[in-house]
Structures are given as structure tokens and as C-alpha cells.
Design a protein around this motif. Structure first.
Motif, PDB file in Angstrom:
ATOM      1  N   ARG B 592      43.982  64.702  28.834  1.00 33.12           N
ATOM      2  CA  ARG B 592      44.508  66.066  28.913  1.00 33.12           C
ATOM      3  C   ARG B 592      45.176  66.293  30.271  1.00 33.12           C
ATOM      4  NH1 ARG B 592      39.393  68.861  31.058  1.00 33.12           N
ATOM      5  NH2 ARG B 592      40.462  70.502  32.190  1.00 33.12           N
ATOM      6  N   PRO B 593      46.085  67.248  30.339  1.00 34.60           N
ATOM      7  CA  PRO B 593      46.839  67.428  31.571  1.00 34.60           C
ATOM      8  C   PRO B 593      45.918  67.735  32.743  1.00 34.60           C
ATOM      9  CG  PRO B 593      47.626  68.888  29.849  1.00 34.60           C
ATOM     10  CD  PRO B 593      46.475  68.159  29.287  1.00 34.60           C
ATOM     11  N   ALA B 594      46.332  67.302  33.928  1.00 41.88           N
ATOM     12  CA  ALA B 594      45.523  67.521  35.110  1.00 41.88           C
ATOM     13  C   ALA B 594      45.416  69.015  35.388  1.00 41.88           C
ATOM     14  CB  ALA B 594      46.146  66.807  36.292  1.00 41.88           C
ATOM     15  N   ARG B 595      44.371  69.383  36.108  1.00 38.17           N
ATOM     16  CA  ARG B 595      44.193  70.788  36.475  1.00 38.17           C
ATOM     17  C   ARG B 595      45.373  71.235  37.306  1.00 38.17           C
ATOM     18  NH1 ARG B 595      39.503  73.682  37.723  1.00 38.17           N
ATOM     19  NH2 ARG B 595      40.034  73.657  39.913  1.00 38.17           N
ATOM     20  N   GLY B 596      45.919  72.339  36.978  1.00 27.02           N
ATOM     21  CA  GLY B 596      46.996  72.881  37.795  1.00 27.02           C
ATOM     22  C   GLY B 596      48.369  72.376  37.404  1.00 27.02           C
ATOM     23  N   VAL B 664      55.462  70.346  43.600  1.00 22.31           N
ATOM     24  CA  VAL B 664      55.897  69.702  42.351  1.00 22.31           C
ATOM     25  C   VAL B 664      56.074  68.208  42.584  1.00 22.31           C
ATOM     26  CG1 VAL B 664      57.855  69.478  40.780  1.00 22.31           C
ATOM     27  CG2 VAL B 664      56.927  71.724  41.294  1.00 22.31           C
ATOM     28  N   ASN B 665      56.726  67.850  43.709  1.00 20.35           N
ATOM     29  CA  ASN B 665      56.936  66.443  44.004  1.00 20.35           C
ATOM     30  C   ASN B 665      55.603  65.707  44.141  1.00 20.35           C
ATOM     31  OD1 ASN B 665      59.647  66.041  43.888  1.00 20.35           O
ATOM     32  ND2 ASN B 665      60.021  66.668  46.004  1.00 20.35           N
ATOM     33  N   GLU B 666      54.673  66.329  44.874  1.00 21.37           N
ATOM     34  CA  GLU B 666      53.361  65.697  45.059  1.00 21.37           C
ATOM     35  C   GLU B 666      52.661  65.523  43.719  1.00 21.37           C
ATOM     36  OE1 GLU B 666      50.597  66.037  47.856  1.00 21.37           O
ATOM     37  OE2 GLU B 666      52.073  65.517  49.393  1.00 21.37           O
ATOM     38  N   GLY B 667      52.816  66.520  42.858  1.00 22.30           N
ATOM     39  CA  GLY B 667      52.135  66.444  41.560  1.00 22.30           C
ATOM     40  C   GLY B 667      52.750  65.408  40.669  1.00 22.30           C
ATOM     41  N   ASN B 675      45.275  72.948  43.132  1.00 19.38           N
ATOM     42  CA  ASN B 675      44.312  73.604  42.254  1.00 19.38           C
ATOM     43  C   ASN B 675      44.890  74.940  41.792  1.00 19.38           C
ATOM     44  OD1 ASN B 675      43.758  75.581  44.190  1.00 19.38           O
ATOM     45  ND2 ASN B 675      42.136  74.357  45.100  1.00 19.38           N
ATOM     46  N   PRO B 676      44.409  75.401  40.633  1.00 12.65           N
ATOM     47  CA  PRO B 676      45.030  76.583  40.026  1.00 12.65           C
ATOM     48  C   PRO B 676      45.025  77.800  40.942  1.00 12.65           C
ATOM     49  CG  PRO B 676      43.595  75.493  38.454  1.00 12.65           C
ATOM     50  CD  PRO B 676      43.379  74.818  39.760  1.00 12.65           C
ATOM     51  N   ARG B 677      44.053  77.865  41.856  1.00  7.36           N
ATOM     52  CA  ARG B 677      44.011  79.034  42.724  1.00  7.36           C
ATOM     53  C   ARG B 677      45.245  79.074  43.617  1.00  7.36           C
ATOM     54  NH1 ARG B 677      39.593  78.010  45.469  1.00  7.36           N
ATOM     55  NH2 ARG B 677      40.654  77.864  47.463  1.00  7.36           N
ATOM     56  N   ARG B 678      45.567  77.882  44.123  1.00 12.81           N
ATOM     57  CA  ARG B 678      46.751  77.780  44.983  1.00 12.81           C
ATOM     58  C   ARG B 678      48.010  78.157  44.196  1.00 12.81           C
ATOM     59  NH1 ARG B 678      49.948  77.729  48.859  1.00 12.81           N
ATOM     60  NH2 ARG B 678      51.352  76.007  49.308  1.00 12.81           N
ATOM     61  N   VAL B 679      48.056  77.708  42.937  1.00 12.17           N
ATOM     62  CA  VAL B 679      49.220  78.045  42.113  1.00 12.17           C
ATOM     63  C   VAL B 679      49.311  79.550  41.929  1.00 12.17           C
ATOM     64  CG1 VAL B 679      50.316  77.699  39.886  1.00 12.17           C
ATOM     65  CG2 VAL B 679      49.061  75.839  40.926  1.00 12.17           C
ATOM     66  N   ARG B 680      48.145  80.161  41.727  1.00 11.10           N
ATOM     67  CA  ARG B 680      48.160  81.614  41.543  1.00 11.10           C
ATOM     68  C   ARG B 680      48.671  82.310  42.801  1.00 11.10           C
ATOM     69  NH1 ARG B 680      43.759  80.844  38.347  1.00 11.10           N
ATOM     70  NH2 ARG B 680      42.261  81.023  40.031  1.00 11.10           N
TER      71      ARG B 680
END
Lengths: 321, 687
Positions: B592-596, B664-667, B675-680
Motif C-alpha cells: 500500500r502507498p507510503a504514509r503521506g 516531492v523529489n525526496e518522496g 509525515n501527514p502532519r507536515r503535509v497538512r
């Protein structure tokens, strides 16, 4: 200066610092030409060999000498001429009158950094002796195979404009250079700066080594650890495919060139302190790595064709699933 | 356990991002449902199904990037089992009308699963179930217009395939709408012009396009009504002037005439004839009585003696039929959706007009005990009507015919033995054929059949037996209608075809009433006296208790079977839960896709939309960032609504793009997703 040699695994940030130190040192001699300097250094870090092409007097030899001096290690120079023989490169056995035995005198190839100047002036026979050493990392003289010391890095220069008395390298031998770079003419400011630096002497005389051979090996190992994501591999394969499908390409890019492209991109990433390859690296290195190996139909330049391909080829989708 | 898990593992299917592809999937389903509505005259569930599927498609498209919720999956699985329960309940007890329960089940299945269309494989599954629904509709379809629906479905399948792959390749294909419209219009205009300008050949009639359904054959005959081929109909609903002429008979095709859902096999009796003159059967009694469309048991004769039970038949008319209720006799009660019914003197019901395709009617019939033992010991006081003499009228039979009848039955001691002797004599010594030369002019068809030709079809066998029985003093008459038909386990119905048209003898027994006897070779002479267990030929149909409704024992059994349904559902739910649990374990471990990941990429897409230009496919994220930095958009962005000066540059816009690009590049290229918090946090800075 050899703190890196003790480190077992080199952090990308540290690698970038080391490389920057070398670049700065080289720029004490070479004015401008940041890209070419970095490309030459990337060839060293990638563990390959570099071909510098341009007109005489553009600083090819100066760059190679500055690079060799900055890195430390042994440096030899081979000035290629039509009467140069393979044994002049590899060395030969000489009868020692004193103890009545043959003694092997190592040729200039036995060095860490070898500058093969005007490589297209050597005869094909001599060229292939040099290229065997480049490809295999070893030389065979009179039946004995001798392994060359690591790192082994050849900077070859050639003048593409001059044809009289030259033996152009065939494509199969061009394919052995990880990348080829052109010096290009200096800008006005750069030319002024060059003249200013030469006013009272030759700056290369003051140049000292800033890293040592073990650092180079550590850098080469760090280069191997740089991650090329599946998307990058997809991109390289797609690039090679679309070059192959071009009607104006007579001799397409080989698989080896794809491997070199990946390796050179890994080295390039180190310069920016990254431990992963970006598609931008591929785009940037595609011309230096691929252009000199491509055989073109007609008068088109391979670099131009590559530019066209790269602007049209989609990068792999960001979302992998 | 590991082996089970390996067995359950399917290769991952990519998420379907193409909205066009999903539209094609929905259209495929809609076409299938349209086919059910058009050909099955079934509306309620299809309409519900289409609406639910539409909502489901929207939901599953919007949530395609989300992880499947465990409890929602369980809920959907429970709904599927609910649909299964519906299937069983409807096919067994006709709780919801009993119209096409299989198709309705498939429709519900698609509607439920359309809430879970995440991957490309899910979409294909939906399309294949639509194809199955089309197949069920095809069973009822008998015109070439069905081919249009099939072609549409194929088009949608291809459309989905293309759209899905184009989307996957991220190829921005623009449909040349203008050119296509122009081409289509030109094609239509050109076609019309061609039709008008070019003379049509009149010599060669163009036969309709034949869809390759298995049993089609064109009908060629010299009868007025191909659907009721034995009887010459004159359009009189009482059947007063209709007749059966033995001199000729049409060729009968394989086309289905009607479907019968029945608890027991029987002959579906239509018109009955009592008078035979010059090779033509007619009915002499033209009395009738008017009835309401629903005929309850109290208006009909009581149950015959030796009654075993009742069984229900539901008839579904497929081709235009004369207004005669074909059913098993004697009838207990019946319902036909017409304005009124007429019962003629022979007990046959007539409708005011012809029966149209799609019309249904239901009949409950008695199943009398017609076993040889019971008939041989026939003791009763049932009285025949005043027209008894008609049933004994054998003057059309030649003298040698009478002699033959007497010879055959000289050992019989009771009427039943006489009937059986005659029947077995005819079955043994005469040959059945549909390929009969014309009866010579001046000859009586029966005499010609008995002594010269010795081959014939059912009317000749039945007529000969009827007349011979009459000559022996046993009342008999000719019955026409259809044989049972072929049982289709998929439809759980008997399919009655044109060539099932049949004629047989009805013999009067004073203790049993009119007893059908069939002298045609190759069929049992007497009707079945038991509810057959083997009637449900096999497969799933055997599990459906409907087939044995009527017989008390079987009814008990079916109650038992119904009690099994909750148990079966419970077991199935456990299996589904276990499967879901296994899959859940797998999801958490691997692919499944990675978190975030999806959060960040969605954010990146949003950012691009905000910036007014999306990243071109050949552009790398870094190149995009640089291009945007130098573009005039950056100076004005982000325009913050509510803060007044939307035109003035806001600091932080460039930083945000730079930060997102780096993330995005790092991912993507290093596999390090924020982590999703950072994305938020980043997302909050956009809006």
C-alpha cells in the motif's frame, strides 16, 4: 585533509564538501568553466574516464593537470603522436646488464591519473592498448597481466577540428569514456581573468593536493550508494528507447551508455549533497554521456537531437501505483 | 496458512484514475439494465440499481486514493449477502414478484460493488457482471434490436480499455469533437441520400439480422397463426369456429413461445375438440361463461377425486399468442392480467384479445392421481354433460378401423385396459414423423394413416385413438396445446418452443373425469402422477425450493431449506471476514502507498492548479519550480481572499513551492515521504 578516509560510509553532505574543496582548488587555475570542471570530476567519482574535446589552447590539458594535482596520487602524461607505440604506454622489459635479467619498466599508464593528450594522434594500435587498460583496469605486457592501482582515471583530450595526421577514435572506443565534455570558448571577463593570473607566472605551479587518493576511493564508494529510484530507471530506459526510435539516429545509445548515465547521475547527485538521483540529473548529463557515442544520419548534431528528445519525453508519473 | 494466503494473493491492480473510463463502466451497466427493463419488463430493481450505482460510482471515484475502510468493506459484504438472500427468497417464494430474480440479483451486485470500484480490475469486474446481466436479458430477447445493446456494451468495454490506458500513460489525447461530429453528420446525411437516391431492390426481401442465439430458425408454414400451429383460428375468442385440419400441418420452428415456471411438468392444454368430420376437428358446444380476471377456486369445479395436491404455473408469453390460456388441467384457480376471461364449455379459458409478448398469467392446477392402478379400479359417479353423444360419435371411422379397434382390445376387461392396449398398439406399430406427404384427395386422413401410410404426427395418432375409443363406447376427445418444454436450470423455467405444439387424447373415466392419454410414440402414455424430484435438473436450481412447492412433504422440506439460509449467510460472513482480515494483514505489510505519499501528491496537484499552470509531463518538478519562479504568476501569488490587496505579492509563495518540490523529489526519488502532519501544515499554507 584525510579525515574522510577513516570514515566508513561517507555522508552525502560530507562528500559535497570534499568535492567543493577540489572544485575550488581547480578554479584557482581554471577560470570559469564550472560545468566542465564538475563533469570531469564527476567522471572521476563515477569511476570512469573522461574525454575532453575542443580546439587547442582552450585549457583541456590545464584542467586535467589541475584535477590531477588537486587529487594527489601519481600523475602521468602521455603525449600521443603517430609514432607512439603500445609499449611506450604500458612499459616494457629491459635487459639489465648488471644482474643479467629482464627488468620490467612500468610505462606511464601505471599511475592514478593519466592524461592522454591528443589521443586521436596515436595510431589505432596504440589507442587500443590504452583503451584496453581503461576498460579492464589492467595491462598485459609480454604475457604478464598487471593490475593497475586504484583509482585509475584517464583524461583524454582530442582536437576534433583537426584532421591532418589524426586517427579518429572509432565508436566502439568512444563508448568506453563515461562522458565527453567540450571546454567551449571563454567569456570576455574570463579571458581577462586568465591573462591577469598569468601576468607574473603560472598559477598551476603553486597548486597543491586538497584530497588524497583514499578520499577518491571513498567518494567512488559513496557514489555507488546513491539511490536511483525505479522511476529514474524507467526514465533512462524510456530515454534510450526514444533515441532508438528516432529516424535520424544511425547508431543508437548502447546499454553500456545507459549504465554510465545512471552512474554519472549518481556522482552528480553527490555534488549537491543528495543521496538520490533526480530526473534533472539525467537531463543534465544526457548530452555529455550520450552525445559522443551516437552515430547520426546526415549533418544533425547528436546534442541537438538529445535536446529535442528530452523536451518531449515525459518523466515517469510521480504516483507510482 | 501461508499457502492459503498465497492462494488468495492477486497481483496488485492499479487505481483507476480515468473518469471517462469509469463513465464507460457505468454506461455498460446502464445498457445491461436497459436490456433487462426492455426485454424483461422488470423495472423496480433496475431503476434502484442504476441510481445506486450512479451514486456508488461518484463515491468510489472521489475516494479512489483512500484506503479501503475495514468496516465499510464488511458492510458491503453484508449487503451482497442481503442481495443473495433476496435472490433465494424471490426465486423460492416470489416475495418480490419473482420477475427475473437472477438478473435483479446481478443488478444489485453491481450497484453494491460500485461503491468499491477502486482499481482497474474492479471496473472490469463490474463490466463482466454487466455482460452477465445482458446474457440474462438475451434469453428474453428475440429481435435484432438487442444487437444494438450488445454493440453498445462492447463499445463501452473498448472505451473503458482505451480511456484507462490513455490515463495510465498520462497521454493528453484531445478528441477531435468537431471533426467527429462533422463525420457523423455527413455519414447520416449521406446515408439518407443514398437511401433516397438509390432504388431499393424489391425482388430480394432483406431478412432481419439474426443475432446468434442458439435456437433460432425461421418459420415457414402455411398456417394462419405460427404460434399456435395446430389450430386453425378464426379470431373468435370463444373458439367457436376454430378447427384442427388433419390434411396439412405447418413446419414448426425452434423459437420459444413461452416460459413456464412450474412446480411439476405437465401438458399445457389449450383448445379441446369433440367433433370430427372429413378430417377436420371442430368444437360443437359454443356455450361460455364470463369470468373476472381472477378466478378463485369456488367458481371452478371442486378438486377431482384422488387429488395429490396443487401446483403453480406462471406463464410468460414470448411471442404473440391467440387468446387461449394454456395450462395444466384441471384448474384450481387462475389469474390473468386482462379485462375479463371467458370459460368455454370444455373448461378452457379465453382472453379478450391475443396474448402479447411479455404478458404473464398464473394458474394453480390440481395434480390428480392418474396411476394405472387407480385408473384400472376406476369407480365413480362423475356425470358427463349432455354432449356425451358427441364424445361417442365415431361415424368418421371406417368399418375396418372399427374392426381393428375391436381386435386390439378384445382381451381388455375394463376401459383402462382398452385405452392402454390401443395406445401401446399405436405407439408400437406406427411411426412418428413430421415429414408427411399430403393426404390423397378423397381419403379420410385417419383411415389413410391407420392402413396405408402408417406414419404420422401427433394429431393423427390422437385422432385415430380418439375415434377408435369412441367406437368401443369409451368417451374421448382431442386436446391440443403444448408439451412441457425443455427445463432450463439457469432460468429455472421450462422453455416452450413452437415445435412443442402437441395434440393428445382425453378419455373420460367416471371416477377421474377427463384423463389425458398420449398415443404418440416416444412419450409416456399417462401423465406424471408424482411431483418429480428430478425435475430440477441440476446445479443451483436443485437448491431452490420453489420447484417442489405444492406437495406438502416438499413444502416442509423447503421450509427446512429456508431455515438453512441464515446459517449459510452466517458461515459466508465468517469466510468474508476471515478473507478481509487476511487481506488487511497483507495491506499493512506491503504494497500500500507510503504514509503521506498520496496526501503530498494531492497537495502538489492542488498547488499546481493554484499556480495557474500545471506541470507538463516532460517537466521535472525542479524545472517546474524554476519556470514558475521566473513566471509572472509568482509575483501575484498566493492571492489571499479576504485580505484585500490580491494583486500584491505575498511572501512565502515561492518558499512553499520550493518546499513542496523538495518534499516531492525526496518522496518520489528517495522514497522518503513526509509525515501527514507536515503535509497538512504545507496544505494550510496554500489556503
Amino acid at each position: 585533509m584525510s579525515s574522510a578516509s577513516q570514515e566508513h560510509s561517507l555522508q552525502p553532505q560530507r562528500a559535497a564538501e570534499l568535492l567543493e574543496r577540489v572544485e575550488k582548488n581547480i578554479h584557482r587555475v581554471i577560470v570559469g568553466k564550472e560545468r566542465v570542471v564538475r563533469l570531469a570530476l564527476a567522471g572521476l567519482v563515477a569511476g570512469g574516464h573522461v574525454l575532453l574535446q575542443d580546439l587547442p589552447g582552450t585549457g583541456k590539458t590545464m584542467l586535467a593537470r589541475a584535477l590531477a594535482t588537486s587529487v594527489g596520487g601519481t600523475f602521468r602524461r602521455i603525449q600521443c603522436t603517430p609514432d607512439l607505440l603500445p609499449s611506450d604506454i604500458t612499459g616494457s622489459s629491459i635487459f639489465n646488464q648488471k644482474d643479467l635479467s629482464f627488468e620490467f619498466i612500468a610505462g606511464p599508464i601505471f599511475a592514478n591519473i593519466v592524461l592522454a593528450d591528443e589521443v586521436n594522434r596515436a595510431t589505432p594500435r596504440t589507442q587500443s592498448a590504452l583503451l584496453e587498460a581503461m576498460g579492464e583496469g589492467q595491462v598485459t605486457v609480454e604475457g604478464t597481466t598487471r593490475t593497475l592501482e586504484r583509482p585509475f582515471f584517464v583524461v583524454a583530450t582530442q582536437n576534433p577540428a583537426e584532421f591532418h595526421g589524426t586517427y579518429p577514435l572509432p565508436e566502439s572506443q568512444l563508448d568506453r569514456f563515461v562522458l565527453a565534455a567540450e571546454m567551449g570558448p571563454p567569456t570576455e571577463a574570463e579571458a581577462m581573468e586568465v591573462l591577469a593570473r598569468r601576468e607574473h607566472g603560472d598559477p598551476i605551479a603553486d597548486l597543491t593536493a586538497v584530497i588524497d587518493v583514499s578520499d577518491v576511493i571513498v567518494l567512488q564508494e559513496a557514489c555507488l550508494r546513491v539511490v536511483a529510484a525505479p522511476a529514474i530507471r524507467t526514465y533512462i530506459v524510456a530515454l534510450l528507447q526514444s533515441i532508438r526510435s528516432r529516424p535520424d539516429v544511425l547508431l543508437p545509445a548502447s546499454m553500456r551508455s545507459g549504465v554510465y548515465l545512471q552512474r554519472a547521475s549518481q556522482a552528480w547527485a553527490l555534488f549537491e549533497g543528495r543521496d538520490f538521483v533526480l530526473p534533472d540529473d539525467i537531463k543534465l548529463l544526457a548530452a555529455p554521456v550520450l552525445a559522443h557515442r551516437l552515430g547520426m544520419r546526415g549533418r544533425g548534431r547528436a546534442a541537438d537531437m538529445l535536446g529535442e528528445v528530452l523536451t518531449a519525453l515525459p518523466i515517469p508519473p510521480l504516483r507510482q501505483r | 496458512m501461508a499457502a492459503v494466503r498465497r492462494w488468495l494473493r492477486l497481483p496488485a491492480s492499479p487505481i483507476e484514475h480515468s473518469v471517462e473510463g469509469r463513465a464507460f463502466v457505468f454506461s455498460g451497466f446502464a445498457v445491461a439494465v436497459l436490456a433487462i427493463a426492455l426485454y424483461g419488463q422488470d423495472y423496480v430493481v433496475p431503476v434502484i440499481g442504476v441510481i445506486a450505482a450512479g451514486i456508488g460510482h461518484v463515491v468510489s471515484y472521489r475516494e479512489r486514493n483512500h484506503k479501503r475502510g475495514f468496516w465499510r468493506q464488511v458492510f458491503l459484504a453484508a449487503l451482497v449477502f442481503g442481495a443473495l438472500f433476496y435472490l433465494i427468497a424471490d426465486s423460492a417464494l416470489a416475495l418480490f414478484g419473482g420477475i427475473l430474480p437472477q438478473a435483479n440479483f446481478a443488478i444489485l451486485l453491481v450497484a453494491i460493488t460500485s461503491f468499491d470500484l477502486k482499481t482497474r480490475r474492479n471496473c472490469y469486474s463490474s463490466l463482466w457482471i454487466s455482460l452477465a446481466i445482458l446474457y440474462l436479458a438475451a434469453v428474453y430477447a428475440w429481435d435484432y434490436a438487442f444487437g444494438i445493446l450488445l454493440a453498445l456494451w462492447t463499445l463501452y468495454l473498448a472505451g473503458f480499455w482505451i480511456a484507462s490506458h490513455l490515463k495510465r500513460m498520462e497521454a493528453g489525447v484531445r478528441v477531435p469533437a468537431r471533426a467527429l461530429t462533422l463525420m457523423l453528420a455527413a455519414g447520416i446525411l449521406g446515408g439518407v441520400g443514398w437511401f433516397v437516391a438509390v432504388p431499393q431492390p424489391t425482388a430480394i426481401p432483406i431478412s432481419p439480422l439474426v443475432i446468434s442465439l442458439p435456437n433460432f430458425s425461421s418459420f415457414k408454414g402455411d398456417l394462419e397463426s405460427p404460434a399456435l400451429p395446430l389450430v386453425q383460428l378464426t379470431g373468435d375468442p370463444t373458439g367457436a369456429t376454430t378447427s384442427v385440419d388433419l390434411h396439412f400441418r405447418g413446419r414448426l420452428g425452434d423459437a420459444p413461445v413461452m416460459y413456464v415456471r412450474t412446480g411439476a411438468p405437465a401438458y399445457w392444454r389449450g383448445l379441446v375438440f369433440d367433433q370430427y368430420r372429413d378430417g377436420v376437428w371442430t368444437a360443437t358446444n359454443h356455450d361460455y361463461r364470463e369470468m373476472q380476471p381472477f378466478v378463485p377456486p369456488r367458481f371452478l369445479p371442486p378438486a377431482p377425486p384422488h387429488n395429490l395436491g396443487t401446483f403453480v404455473q406462471t406463464f410468460r408469453v414470448l411471442r404473440p399468442l391467440p387468446g387461449v390460456i394454456n395450462a395444466a388441467y384441471p384448474i384450481e384457480s387462475l389469474y390473468a392480467p386482462v379485462t375479463a376471461l371467458r370459460e368455454d364449455a370444455y373448461g378452457t379459458f379465453h382472453t379478450p384479445g391475443p396474448l402479447r409478448p411479455g404478458q404473464t398469467y398464473s394458474v394453480v392446477s390440481y395434480l390428480p392421481d392418474l396411476s394405472p392402478e387407480s385408473l384400472r379400479a376406476d369407480e365413480g359417479n362423475l356425470s358427463l354433460s349432455d354432449y356425451e353423444r358427441e364424445y361417442l360419435d365415431s361415424q368418421a371411422l371406417s368399418a375396418r378401423g372399427r374392426r381393428l379397434a375391436a381386435d386390439i382390445t378384445n382381451e381388455a376387461t375394463n376401459p383402462f385396459d382398452s385405452v392402454m392396449a390401443l395406445t401401446s398398439y399405436l405407439q408400437a406399430n406406427y411411426r412418428y414423423t413430421l415429414d408427411l406427404p399430403r393426404v390423397p384427395t378423397g381419403r379420410d386422413p385417419v383411415d389413410w394413416f391407420l392402413f396405408d401410410n402408417k406414419t404420422g404426427y401427433c394429431e393423427q395418432f390422437a385422432t385415430a385413438e380418439t375415434l377408435m375409443l369412441r367406437s368401443l363406447g369409451i368417451p374421448a376427445r382431442l386436446a391440443t396445446g403444448y408439451a412441457t418444454g425443455d427445463y432450463d436450470p439457469i432460468l429455472n423455467q421450462a422453455v416452450v418452443r413452437e415445435h412443442d405444439a402437441h395434440a393428445w387424447v382425453e378419455v373420460w373415466f367416471s371416477g377421474h373425469g377427463w384423463v389425458p392419454v398420449d398415443p404418440t410414440p416416444g412419450v409416456p402414455p399417462l401423465a406424471a402422477t408424482r411431483f418429480p424430484n428430478h425435475w430440477a435438473a441440476g446445479g443451483l436450481a436443485r437448491l431452490i425450493p420453489h420447484l417442489t412447492i405444492g406437495a406438502p412433504a416438499a413444502a416442509l422440506g423447503s421450509v427446512g431449506a429456508l431455515a438453512l439460509i441464515p446459517v449459510a449467510i452466517a458461515i459466508a460472513l465468517v469466510v468474508v471476514l476471515a478473507y478481509a482480515w487476511l487481506r488487511r494483514r497483507r495491506w499493512t505489510r506491503g504494497s500500500r502507498p507510503a504514509r503521506g505519499e498520496s496526501e503530498l501528491l494531492r497537495l502538489y496537484e492542488r498547488l499546481q492548479r493554484r499556480l495557474g499552470r500545471r506541470r507538463a509531463p516532460p517537466e521535472t518538478p525542479l524545472e517546474y519550480e524554476h519556470a514558475m519562479h521566473s513566471s509572472p504568476f509568482m509575483g501575484r501569488w498566493p492571492a489571499q481572499p479576504g485580505r484585500g490587496d490580491a494583486g500584491v505579492g505575498q511572501p512565502g509563495g515561492e518558499d512553499l513551492l520550493e518546499e513542496v518540490t523538495r518534499a516531492v523529489n525526496e518522496g518520489v526519488y528517495a522514497g522518503r515521504w513526509p509525515n501527514p502532519r507536515r503535509v497538512r501544515e504545507l496544505a494550510e499554507r496554500i489556503s
